[in-house]
Design a protein around this motif. Structure first.
Motif, PDB file in Angstrom:
ATOM      1  N   GLU A   1      11.431 -24.688 -13.014  1.00 51.47           N
ATOM      2  CA  GLU A   1      10.268 -25.162 -13.335  1.00 51.47           C
ATOM      3  C   GLU A   1       9.356 -23.986 -13.974  1.00 51.47           C
ATOM      4  O   GLU A   1       8.718 -23.928 -15.168  1.00 51.47           O
ATOM      5  CB  GLU A   1       9.469 -25.877 -12.305  1.00 51.47           C
TER       6      GLU A   1
ATOM      7  N   ARG B   1      11.054 -22.363 -17.226  1.00 49.70           N
ATOM      8  CA  ARG B   1      10.744 -23.335 -18.269  1.00 49.70           C
ATOM      9  C   ARG B   1       9.323 -23.180 -18.781  1.00 49.70           C
ATOM     10  O   ARG B   1       9.135 -22.837 -20.124  1.00 49.70           O
ATOM     11  CB  ARG B   1      10.910 -24.621 -18.027  1.00 49.70           C
TER      12      ARG B   1
ATOM     13  N   GLU C   1       8.551 -21.750 -22.613  1.00 54.78           N
ATOM     14  CA  GLU C   1       7.780 -22.617 -23.356  1.00 54.78           C
ATOM     15  C   GLU C   1       6.328 -21.765 -24.132  1.00 54.78           C
ATOM     16  O   GLU C   1       5.920 -22.410 -25.230  1.00 54.78           O
ATOM     17  CB  GLU C   1       7.089 -24.036 -22.635  1.00 54.78           C
TER      18      GLU C   1
ATOM     19  N   TYR D   1      17.351 -19.150 -15.925  1.00 50.48           N
ATOM     20  CA  TYR D   1      16.864 -20.599 -16.186  1.00 50.48           C
ATOM     21  C   TYR D   1      18.266 -21.496 -16.357  1.00 50.48           C
ATOM     22  O   TYR D   1      18.357 -22.523 -15.526  1.00 50.48           O
ATOM     23  CB  TYR D   1      15.985 -20.934 -17.323  1.00 50.48           C
TER      24      TYR D   1
ATOM     25  N   LEU E   1      19.695 -24.652 -13.964  1.00 49.75           N
ATOM     26  CA  LEU E   1      19.932 -25.844 -14.181  1.00 49.75           C
ATOM     27  C   LEU E   1      21.238 -26.366 -14.041  1.00 49.75           C
ATOM     28  O   LEU E   1      21.698 -27.519 -13.741  1.00 49.75           O
ATOM     29  CB  LEU E   1      19.549 -25.941 -15.920  1.00 49.75           C
TER      30      LEU E   1
ATOM     31  N   ARG F   1      22.289 -30.255 -14.655  1.00 45.64           N
ATOM     32  CA  ARG F   1      21.082 -30.584 -15.707  1.00 45.64           C
ATOM     33  C   ARG F   1      21.639 -30.175 -16.916  1.00 45.64           C
ATOM     34  O   ARG F   1      20.965 -29.429 -17.828  1.00 45.64           O
ATOM     35  CB  ARG F   1      19.902 -30.247 -15.185  1.00 45.64           C
TER      36      ARG F   1
ATOM     37  N   GLU G   1      19.672 -30.438 -20.517  1.00 45.02           N
ATOM     38  CA  GLU G   1      18.261 -29.695 -20.411  1.00 45.02           C
ATOM     39  C   GLU G   1      18.971 -28.114 -20.779  1.00 45.02           C
ATOM     40  O   GLU G   1      18.337 -27.619 -21.569  1.00 45.02           O
ATOM     41  CB  GLU G   1      17.745 -29.838 -19.339  1.00 45.02           C
TER      42      GLU G   1
ATOM     43  N   VAL H   1      19.955 -26.846 -24.499  1.00 42.83           N
ATOM     44  CA  VAL H   1      18.863 -26.506 -25.402  1.00 42.83           C
ATOM     45  C   VAL H   1      18.972 -24.919 -25.774  1.00 42.83           C
ATOM     46  O   VAL H   1      18.737 -24.366 -26.656  1.00 42.83           O
ATOM     47  CB  VAL H   1      17.461 -26.892 -25.050  1.00 42.83           C
TER      48      VAL H   1
END
Length: 357
Positions: A218, A221, A225, A243, A247, A252, A255, A258
């Motif tokens: 979290e 990310r 961002e 990160y 994931l 995940r 996600e 990306v």
């Protein structure tokens, strides 16, 4: 010879400080120890090796404590060391030549951080800025402090031939205790100062140390961002990789895919390329995954042990096994050497072959 003062801040480190200083003594560094409130024998033991031992009242701000220690240095060039970091390798002549070429920069040591993964002992390498001229740099930040130029300019970094082994990284309870201690200060700083890429990165690191990969992801990310500039964020490569691994641990993969959008920027280290392989493997894109794992195995630069050797070979073996090519899988498991997971695969194959006979 370049004159250097080692500055360390300590608290209840009587299980580390003697060995730390003993390892430093052959280098003839001057030693400054600042005790922030020990209730054990830390201060007593430090005085056996240096008369530059000072007491400092802890104020929940690591930079203030670091800057106090730096102010007590006998030389302008300062090397910051933590008491649970043991010097392993040093080339002082080479280091002096490098410093002469970068008189206004920050020298980055190599720190080996041991950790466990899948019941195997691994090592993660970090390049950390620790050697600097105190007339040019000072510390800022209450926790996970950073060196900044006093004149507000952009810092320059260069690698120096000093390698330390991070003993404190080994003990899981100690690692979690430190992360818990730092968490409150990081969250408080975030509340007071607002969004900050570096603070998000350190929150992610803290939650990884607490084995909470969901929370870690979290904060990673949130930091990404903010579209940080890789030219001014030396931690960005590790942030992206960490990160991604968080994931992957939660499967995940969509996600994580990306993160491959900036492949050309980050595919300079085997960790990222290996991560790309894991993403493709998790999504069932085996040919892409094989390409990335082979590329990782051929990449020299790395942080996490094994990503450019046995861990990459193991994943290749896994893919060939899924595709029903047992012989190719075996060849790659053999290339893994003593890697526990691969050894178990080979033993399983021997057992199956024995049963068929």
């Amino acid at each position: 010879m370049l004159q250097i003062t080692v500055c360390m801040i300590v608290r209840n480190e009587d299980n580390h400080i003697a060995e730390c200083i003993k390892r430093l003594r052959p280098c003839r560094f001057r030693i400054v120890v600042v005790d922030t409130g020990s209730i054990d024998r830390t201060e007593e033991m430090a005085r056996k090796y240096t008369d530059k031992v000072y007491e400092y009242r802890w104020c929940s701000n690591f930079s203030d404590a670091r800057n106090f220690a730096v102010s007590k240095a006998e030389t302008d060039w300062v090397l910051t060391v933590d008491s649970d970091e043991y010097l392993e390798q040093a080339n002082l002549l080479e280091m002096e030549d490098i410093v002469v070429k970068h008189p206004q920069g920050i020298g980055r040591i190599t720190r080996d951080n041991p950790y466990s993964m899948n019941s195997s002992q691994m090592t993660m390498k970090q390049q950390i800025g620790r050697l600097f001229n105190r007339k040019i740099y000072r510390y800022e930040g209450a926790v996970h402090e950073q060196l900044v130029r006093i004149d507000g300019g952009e810092p320059e970094s260069f690698d120096i031939p000093l390698t330390f082994y991070h003993v404190g990284y080994v003990a899981e309870p100690e690692k979690r205790a430190r992360a818990t201690r730092n968490l409150e200060m990081l969250l408080d700083g975030l509340k007071k100062d607002g969004p900050d890429v570096y603070r998000y990165y350190q929150l992610g690191q803290n939650y990884v140390a607490m084995n909470d990969t969901d929370k870690a992801a979290e904060y990673y990310r949130k930091g990404l961002e903010m579209n940080p500039d890789p030219n001014v964020c030396p931690f960005l490569q590790d942030m992206v990789e960490s990160y991604g691994f968080c994931l992957i641990s939660q499967q995940r993969y969509g996600e994580a895919e990306v993160l491959l959008d900036r492949y050309e920027l980050f595919a300079v280290r085997a960790d990222y390329i290996y991560l790309a392989g894991l993403i493709y493997e998790g999504m069932g894109k085996y040919e892409n995954a094989l390409r990335e794992f082979n590329r990782a195995a051929a990449t020299e630069a790395f942080s996490r042990e094994g990503v450019n050797s046995y861990r990459a070979y193991y994943e290749i073996g896994q893919i060939y096994e899924k595709q029903g090519n047992a012989d190719k899988a075996e060849n790659y498991y053999i290339k893994c050497g003593n890697y526990d997971a691969a050894v178990r695969k080979l033993l399983q194959r021997e057992m199956v072959a024995g049963m068929k006979v």
